[in-house]
Enzyme design. Structure first.
Site, mmCIF file in Angstrom:
data_model
loop_
_atom_site.group_PDB
_atom_site.id
_atom_site.type_symbol
_atom_site.label_atom_id
_atom_site.label_comp_id
_atom_site.label_asym_id
_atom_site.label_seq_id
_atom_site.Cartn_x
_atom_site.Cartn_y
_atom_site.Cartn_z
ATOM 1 N N SER A 652 0.827 -1.202 0.000
ATOM 2 C CA SER A 652 0.000 0.000 0.000
ATOM 3 C C SER A 652 0.860 1.249 0.000
ATOM 4 C CB SER A 652 -0.935 -0.008 1.217
ATOM 5 O OG SER A 652 -1.879 -1.045 1.119
ATOM 6 N N LYS A 692 -8.512 -1.608 7.431
ATOM 7 C CA LYS A 692 -8.058 -0.429 6.711
ATOM 8 C C LYS A 692 -9.234 0.446 6.279
ATOM 9 C CE LYS A 692 -3.692 -2.159 4.877
ATOM 10 N NZ LYS A 692 -2.878 -2.278 3.660
#
EC number: 3.4.21.-
Length: 1012
Positions: A652, A692
């Site tokens: 990410s 997340k």
């Protein structure tokens, strides 16, 4: 801490009641443990304004009892006159013995007008004076503002229609219960006798030297000579006692003295008068002792006392004019105010003065007082009482917050609208788990977070779901996170530099999140790791109680990182998510100390600071970047975190760095996520995606990225890199990325939210979504429709909107709602919610934009009137004005578009004649001449009507012409030979004919014809 059962809120009731008394009472969490009951008492008064339109309201905001304040009106001579006392609705001493004041607030405003007054005039000044009422030197309307230099304790020139709110803030926390002066059983000769039990706790004592060998000399006067021996300021609104003695000496025989004590109110009038000596004869040459002891009960003090005076009247038995009267006096006395030194009893005082209010108007005083009360024995039979709860954390938090009240903007006097706007801020202060967004907007967030770290248990505040875990460990958050924290899909490194990306198999995962979030059954399976049970997860962000830095208007790309704690096999673990930001340039000054000095190089040789130095980052970047942990995003600003987070790595983060390098967003609204972890093991489902998502949603942000990218990395992380190229130049060949390539100056980018959905993911649904995304890239209208759908789905209101469409098939209600909906930051929204919570105020239109809107508005108005040539372009060429009368006449007559800025004056002044038809003239003449059914109008009258139509160019007669035609019609009717003859009018004075012979009414008369 209080309310530990609530995982989302951790309210401190005491400070909530202090800052918002209307929310109700709360027990004071100190170590004074008495069984008591909580009660909220209201006070409501409608005060009539005097002749001068000015007055003064004195409040005792901290007084522990029924007394709230007093009202005075200003007289024409410049002095105040007492009007009435302000009390609570219930007389507390009648039912309760002891009391402690918890909180109090009062509002003063006017909204009524007397007869004949049509405007609400007048202003209010308010000030909280940290002293007693008698110590004020200037009580005029303007002079009140000089009573204090603290800006948070005074406000001026507030309109009476808006009003002011007085908030009682404690001056001490060492509070005991106060006896209320309640009646006690007693029997006496007088049935009206009253016996009360008054407070003896913390009395205020005034010691006065009445005379120290004072010499007096005067001549005899009938009625005696009056002299004031002393006058001193005192303060009392409760019972008091006066004790002392005076010693007189004289050489004059037959001298007689009288002594009187006066208790004087704030307005200068004597409230209570007590004679301590009456016609006491003095013996010459000796000390004449005059002792006295007075007790004044509370019920006789009908208004606040501010001074005491002792007067002596001297006379002489059998005295003659010119006789000498001389004496000397010495002595002292003490005035004891029962409970006068109790915190808040007599000081501070809040004064609210109003001026220029219409005479006869009503000023409303309304408020609430919250108490801890101990009932009397009779009431205690039917009223349940409870012990207070000792909570040192809540008490310390309250003390620390109020000790910083000047820095936190907590005032004692407020404009009422401002106080209402601050209520949400006060709720944040009272909630230990609140993210302090409003406080951050005002700049108070750092102070409150530092106070929370000092006052309350750290772990319970920062990570509420982990409160049982924190109590079990018994250590602070710094040890809980430590250097052994690790992350999946962004792995934190330990101090030794060894990767800790793998953990044991998770058998049980408790995810504190809403429905729709996925739970990972088996996260990692790697050897040489223990099996861990009872992992605790939360979608929130781990927060440290540190001061925050704020980076305003910093372009950044955000990405979430999942963090797990690793201690040992016997210690439970915690799973959480942290948000990071990629900022352009070398900004190690923004990083926490644990991340500084660590960087990784990219393929192009540039550095990424905040990453673990693990090889080379498989990206080609054009500049250096810094990765920093953040706590919040507010008003396009990044709130930096100082939590001890080690350097990270992860997919990410790589995606966010590549995104930042290509698009370079101007504001921090972009969140990148791959959905795949950086792990050396196999994964059964999409790991950590829900955590997340929850982190991004908590900040109100959208996720950009593949989200549910299905990969099978195996043990080799490089395999994943090959299957998912991070080189930005290859992004245009990745159809599953929701990252449209837009130029850097495109402003805010829109991305499809990869949020937790109420729909179940299926291959068919995924294919449909990809097809819609492809269509959205081609058709802008479809992209708008898709964005609306995603907004509905993201906020969980798809079903609600579907039901609404059934009731509004033509979208009339929705169109009206959108047309009239107020915008954030508008005047109506600020009046309702205040300025807190809104970001940048809406920018007003430029002059060019405003002019174009005006042209469009004029064009639409002309179009509704059937004037279609006035387009916005034509209006702009016409000097931004609509058509003139000449232009309209030209268009009506010629049906040609008039030239802009040409007035066509000939068409305005030269009237075009329009002849009326004969039928129209005949119909008008008939209508004017007479009603239907009467005689037809003669030809002469028809000709007169035709002349009027000719004069008016085909229009009918005006009012003056109509009057002339009516008069002409009346004259013609009188000389018309065809009109009917007039009926004779009866003579009103003609005598009636009487029947002959005075016969009866029913007897027929006999005529001569009958006889024949």
């Amino acid at each position: 801490m209080t309310n530990l059962q609530d995982q989302t809120q951790q309210i401190v009731p005491f400070i909530r009641s202090l800052l918002m008394p209307t929310t109700g009472p709360a027990s004071i969490p100190d170590d004074t443990l008495e069984k008591h009951t909580l009660r909220s008492e209201t006070s409501t008064y409608n005060l009539t304004v005097g002749d001068t339109g000015s007055g003064l309201i004195v409040f005792f905001p901290g007084f522990p009892g029924s007394i709230v304040g007093a009202h005075y009106t200003l007289q024409s001579n410049g002095n105040y006159k007492f009007d009435q006392m302000l009390l609570t609705a219930q007389n507390l001493p009648a039912s309760y013995n002891y009391c402690r004041l918890v909180s109090r607030s009062l509002t003063v405003r006017s909204s009524t007008l007397p007869g004949g007054v049509y405007a609400l005039n007048g202003t209010i000044n308010a000030v909280t004076f940290q002293g007693s009422l008698s110590e004020l030197t200037d009580v005029s309307y303007n002079g009140l503002m000089s009573a204090t230099a603290n800006i948070n304790d005074k406000i001026g020139n507030v309109l009476v229609g808006e009003g002011v709110t007085v908030l009682s803030l404690p001056t001490s926390y060492d509070l005991g219960y106060v006896r209320l002066g309640d009646p006690i059983p007693a029997i006496g000769l007088d049935p009206k006798m009253v016996a009360t039990c008054d407070s003896s706790d913390r009395p205020r004592v005034y010691t006065i030297t009445a005379a120290d060998d004072y010499q007096f000399s005067s001549q005899y006067q009938p009625g005696g000579v009056t002299i004031t021996l002393f006058s001193a300021n005192i303060d009392a609104i409760t019972s008091l006692s006066i004790g002392g003695e005076l010693v007189f000496q004289t050489s004059v025989q037959g001298l007689v003295l009288g002594a009187t004590i006066y208790l004087i109110g704030f307005d200068g009038t004597a409230v209570i008068t007590r004679a301590v000596a009456a016609d006491n004869g003095l013996t010459a040459g000796t000390d004449n002792l005059m002792p006295f002891n007075l007790v004044i009960p509370t019920n006789e003090i009908t208004q606040p006392i501010t001074s005491i005076k002792l007067e002596i009247v001297t006379s002489k038995s059998g005295g003659q004019a010119g006789d000498q009267m001389s004496w000397s006096a010495s002595g002292s006395l003490a005035v004891t105010i029962h409970g006068g030194n109790y915190p808040g009893a007599l000081r501070p005082v809040t004064l609210v003065a109003y001026e220029r209010v219409a005479t006869g108007s009503v000023v409303t005083v309304a408020g609430v007082s919250n108490f801890e009360l101990i009932p009397n024995p009779e009431l205690a039979k039917n009223l349940v009482t409870e012990y207070g709860r000792f909570d040192p954390g809540a008490m310390n938090y309250t003390k620390l917050i109020l000790s910083e009240r000047d820095r936190l903007g907590i005032k004692t006097v407020w404009p009422t609208r401002e106080y209402t706007d601050f209520r949400e801020y006060f709720m944040e202060v009272a909630d230990l788990n609140s993210p302090l967004k409003i406080a951050g907007a005002f700049g108070f967030k750092d102070i409150i977070r530092a106070i929370r770290r000092i006052a309350v248990p750290v772990v319970s505040t920062l990570f509420p779901p982990a409160a049982p875990l924190a109590h079990a460990i018994g250590e602070g958050v710094d040890y809980l996170l430590g250097d052994e924290a690790q992350a999946a899909s962004g792995t934190a490194r330990a101090a030794s530099g060894k990767a800790r990306a793998a953990s044991g198999r998770i058998r049980q995962l408790t995810l504190a999140a809403d429905k729709g979030y996925e739970v990972v059954a088996n996260l990692f399976q790697v050897p040489q790791n223990p099996v861990v049970d009872g992992i605790l997860a939360s979608p929130g962000v781990l927060r440290g109680a540190h001061n925050l830095d704020c980076v305003l208007r910093e372009g950044a790309t955000l990405f979430p990182v999942v963090i797990t704690t690793v201690e040992d096999a016997m210690t439970p673990k915690a799973l959480n998510s942290k948000m990071f930001a990629v900022i352009e340039g070398v900004r190690e000054d923004l990083q926490p100390p644990s991340q500084r000095g660590s960087f990784i190089r990219t393929l192009s040789g540039h550095r990424v600071y905040g990453y673990a130095p693990d090889g080379v980052l498989p990206l080609e970047t054009g500049r250096d970047y810094t990765v920093v942990p953040i706590d919040d995003v507010w008003d396009d600003s990044i709130m930096l975190s100082k939590d001890p987070i080690p350097p990270i790595v992860g997919n990410s983060g790589n995606l966010a760095i590549a995104y930042m390098d290509v698009f370079r967003p101007k504001v921090p609204i972009h969140v990148a996520m791959t959905g795949a972890p950086n792990a050396c093991g196999e994964i059964e489902k999409i790991s950590f995606r829900s955590t997340k998502l929850a982190t991004a949603h908590r900040l109100g942000l959208k996720l950009a990225g593949p989200g549910a990218f299905d990969v099978n990395t195996g043990p080799n992380w490089a395999t994943f890199i090959k299957r998912f190229p991070h080189n930005p130049r290859d992004w245009d060949r990745l159809p599953y990325l929701n990252l449209p390539y837009l130029p850097p100056n495109a402003g805010r980018q829109y991305h499809l939210a990869m949020a937790a959905s109420e729909f179940k993911d299926t291959p068919e649904l995924e294919s449909a979504v990809r097809a819609m995304e492809a269509a959205a890239n081609v058709d802008s209208l479809f992209q708008s429709a898709l964005s609306v759908f995603m907004w509905l789905e993201e906020n969980g209101i798809v079903t609600d909107m579907a039901n609404f469409t059934l009731s509004d098939p033509n979208a009339h209600r929705m169109r009206n709602f959108l047309a009239n909906a107020p915008q954030a930051g508008s005047k109506s929204q600020r009046a309702k919610y205040g300025t807190a919570g809104y970001g940048v105020e809406a920018r007003g239109p430029t002059p060019e934009e405003a002019q174009r809107k005006k042209d469009t508005r004029i064009s639409k108005k002309m179009e509704t009137m059937g004037i279609y040539f006035a387009t916005p372009e034509w209006v702009a060429l016409n000097g931004h004005r609509g058509p003139s009368p000449g232009q309209l006449k030209y268009w009506q007559n010629t049906r040609e578009i008039p030239d802009p800025n040409e007035d066509y004056l000939d068409y305005v002044h030269a009237e075009k004649s329009r002849l009326a038809s004969d039928e129209q003239i005949l119909r008008a003449a008939t209508s004017i001449y007479g009603a239907p059914g009467q005689a037809e109008p003669p030809q002469a009258f028809i000709d007169e009507v035709a002349k009027v139509y000719e004069i008016n160019h085909g229009r009918g007669p005006n009012q003056e012409q109509m009057k002339d035609l009516l008069l002409t019609a009346m004259e013609m009717k009188h000389r018309n030979p065809r009109r009917a003859p007039p009926k004779p009018k009866p003579k009103p004075n003609a005598p009636t004919q009487r029947p002959p012979g005075r016969l009866g009414r029913w007897i027929r008369t006999v005529s001569d014809e009958d006889l024949e």
